[in-house]
Scaffold this active site. Structure first.
Site, short mmCIF file in Angstrom:
data_model
loop_
_atom_site.label_atom_id
_atom_site.label_comp_id
_atom_site.label_asym_id
_atom_site.label_seq_id
_atom_site.Cartn_x
_atom_site.Cartn_y
_atom_site.Cartn_z
N GLY A 1 24.43 24.66 -3.65
CA GLY A 1 24.58 24.41 -5.08
C GLY A 1 24.77 25.66 -5.93
O GLY A 1 24.98 25.55 -7.15
N GLU B 1 22.14 26.60 1.98
CA GLU B 1 23.39 25.97 2.41
C GLU B 1 24.51 26.08 1.39
O GLU B 1 25.02 25.08 0.90
CB GLU B 1 23.12 24.47 2.54
CG GLU B 1 22.97 23.93 3.90
CD GLU B 1 22.35 22.56 3.78
OE1 GLU B 1 21.46 22.30 4.58
OE2 GLU B 1 22.72 21.78 2.88
N ARG C 1 30.24 26.44 -2.11
CA ARG C 1 31.09 26.94 -3.17
C ARG C 1 30.97 28.45 -3.37
O ARG C 1 31.97 29.16 -3.54
CB ARG C 1 30.72 26.23 -4.48
CG ARG C 1 31.62 26.55 -5.65
CD ARG C 1 31.07 25.95 -6.95
NE ARG C 1 30.57 24.61 -6.81
CZ ARG C 1 31.31 23.49 -6.93
NH1 ARG C 1 32.58 23.59 -7.22
NH2 ARG C 1 30.76 22.31 -6.77
N ARG D 1 40.01 18.57 -7.99
CA ARG D 1 38.82 18.77 -8.82
C ARG D 1 39.01 18.46 -10.31
O ARG D 1 38.16 17.80 -10.92
CB ARG D 1 38.27 20.19 -8.64
CG ARG D 1 37.91 20.52 -7.18
CD ARG D 1 37.11 21.79 -7.04
NE ARG D 1 35.78 21.65 -7.59
CZ ARG D 1 35.38 22.12 -8.74
NH1 ARG D 1 36.20 22.84 -9.47
NH2 ARG D 1 34.17 21.90 -9.17
N CYS E 1 52.55 10.53 -9.42
CA CYS E 1 52.93 9.46 -10.34
C CYS E 1 51.73 8.80 -11.02
O CYS E 1 51.52 7.59 -10.92
CB CYS E 1 53.73 8.40 -9.59
SG CYS E 1 52.76 7.62 -8.31
N GLU E 2 50.91 9.61 -11.64
CA GLU E 2 49.80 9.08 -12.43
C GLU E 2 49.65 9.94 -13.68
O GLU E 2 49.73 11.18 -13.59
CB GLU E 2 48.47 9.12 -11.63
CG GLU E 2 48.48 8.24 -10.41
CD GLU E 2 47.08 7.97 -9.86
OE1 GLU E 2 46.10 8.01 -10.63
OE2 GLU E 2 47.01 7.70 -8.66
N TYR F 1 36.35 23.21 -2.06
CA TYR F 1 36.75 21.83 -2.34
C TYR F 1 38.19 21.77 -2.87
O TYR F 1 38.53 20.93 -3.70
CB TYR F 1 35.76 21.16 -3.30
CG TYR F 1 34.33 21.33 -2.84
CD1 TYR F 1 33.85 20.60 -1.76
CD2 TYR F 1 33.48 22.26 -3.43
CE1 TYR F 1 32.55 20.78 -1.29
CE2 TYR F 1 32.17 22.44 -2.97
CZ TYR F 1 31.72 21.70 -1.90
OH TYR F 1 30.45 21.88 -1.45
#
Ligand code: LLP
Length: 417
Positions: free
Chosen positions: A231, A274, A277, A313, A342-343, A371
């Site tokens: 984290g 752990e 990021r 993200r 296409c969004e 990520y």
């Protein structure tokens, strides 16, 4: 002082003499570019987070599980966690030994557990049902349990993994049932782990979580380790001078908690963290190319080849990534940077003040190493990009090929004979 166009990457000599547009010309666009020196620096910072002797950094490979990337993390002496047999598979290939891998499972099948058992990899389970399943297939074995200490944190509700609303972990009220199952299958509980959530910029919540999990740890004798989770945040808004997480302060506080606990517990228990990021985000810039600039009603758009299949993200969590524009513009303007999916939601940055962008420009999405590729997909049948590593001597080498069209149908079965 360098211009805003390249301010962040210049400040860390990210490209080490490589020109972004030449990299995309050579390896294709979009392109994930990593810097080996920065990756190694991040590994070393966390390895030295505390003075406490029995301390292990398990890199959380879900953030980035490229083989060459993991090989570097392995060389730096970190261990790893895994979230699936697939991660275990790549980690073994990268040179991690089974005892250096910790499988933090969540709702897994017997076959997946068996895969880890067959490879001598320790598993953490996070429900009574999964503890029971583990006992059935590996009676007499060693196991770890993920507990929910009640503390949660994170940059978005989707990534908060402790506290009242999460699917993860065992609540401490079930400790009597845990003991029964351990006894029933003669299992040895060797470790307790937690992960409160992803991305905190101040250490206090983490310390609160650590203290809370240690209250649970105390209720079990003779554990080998406690894993405190990841984290650790990074500043995504560098152009706004967002401060870094104060690692020194956090390290000092953690160290004290660890030393005090070891005394109370009567043994120099191993502590693990752990981080995913913190290790992987900042050593990467995602390069892309601008293919259209247009005014649609009130918004000006820069249309790039970085769709949300390449970087999810911003769409998934409204995440901010700083953007550099590799041209000579001295002027800035407000622009919305979008991809080619296409969004309408395919937006990388909304109404951002950026150097004036022209068609053909190369742009860079900063801090894309965590990520980023690991959440990329082939949505719209787009090809996932290549990954390139700038070695410490400045040489840019390919560490993953870009997908090819044939990859798209590799596992599809035609009805035509
Ligand atoms: N340990 C466990 C059990 C985890 O679930 C995670 C992340 C980590 C460690 C590493 O967390 P980190 O140090 O990277 O914050 N896709 C999201 C983040 C999801 C995090 C999932 N679990 C994002 O792009 O922000």
């Amino acid at each position: 002082m360098s211009k805003i166009n390249t301010k962040v990457t210049d400040s860390v000599n990210f490209f080490q003499g490589n020109k972004p547009s030449e990299l995309t010309a050579k390896f294709g666009s979009p392109l994930y570019v990593y810097n080996e020196r920065i990756l190694r620096e991040r590994c070393r910072e966390l390895k030295h987070l505390v003075d406490y002797k029995n301390f292990i950094v398990n890199y959380s490979a879900k953030a980035n599980s490229n083989l060459a990337f993991l090989e570097i993390v392995n060389e730096e002496g970190l261990y790893v966690d895994a979230m699936s047999p697939g991660e275990i598979y790549v980690e073994l290939k990268a040179g991690f030994k089974p005892e250096q891998i910790f499988y933090i499972s969540n709702n897994v099948s017997k076959e997946e557990m068996q895969y880890a058992i067959d490879h001598n990899i320790l598993i953490s389970v996070d429900s009574l049902a999964q503890l029971e399943q583990y006992g059935q297939i590996n009676p007499g074995g060693k196991v770890a349990i993920r507990f929910n200490s009640g503390v949660g944190a994170g940059h978005h509700e989707k990534v908060v993994t402790g506290g009242k609303k999460t699917k993860f972990a065992v609540n401490p009220e079930y400790i009597p049932e845990v003991r029964e199952i351990l006894k029933k299958y003669d299992l040895k509980l060797v470790g307790i782990n937690q992960h409160i959530g992803s991305l905190f910029m101040e250490g206090d919540k983490y310390i609160e979580g650590v203290k809370a999990i240690l209250e649970i740890v105390k209720q079990f004798d003779d554990l080998e380790f406690v894993d405190l989770g990841g984290g650790f945040g990074i500043p995504y808004e560098k152009l706004n001078d967002q401060p870094r997480l104060d690692l020194k302060d956090l390290g000092t506080k953690l160290n004290k908690v660890m030393e005090d606990f070891a005394k109370e517990y009567g043994k120099e228990i191993t502590f693990k963290i752990e981080p995913g990021r913190y290790i992987s985000a900042e050593c990467c810039v995602l390069l892309g190319t601008v293919h259209a600039v247009k005014q649609n009603n009130v918004h000006k758009f820069a249309g790039t080849d970085i769709g949300f299949n390449v970087l999810q993200r911003p769409v998934m969590y409204d995440s901010h990534h700083d953007i550099e524009v590799y041209n000579d513009s001295d002027e800035t303007e407000e622009i919305t940077v979008v991809g080619n999916i296409c969004e309408s939601g395919d937006i990388l940055a909304k109404d951002r003040m950026l150097p004036v962008i022209n068609i053909g420009d190369t742009i860079g999405l900063l801090d894309a190493g965590a990520y980023g590729y690991s959440m990329a997909s082939n949505y719209n049948n787009r090809l996932r990009p290549a990954e390139v590593l700038i070695r410490e001597n400045g040489e840019a080498v390919l560490i993953r090929e870009r997908d090819e069209l044939e990859d798209l149908t590799r596992h599809m079965i035609s009805l035509k004979k």
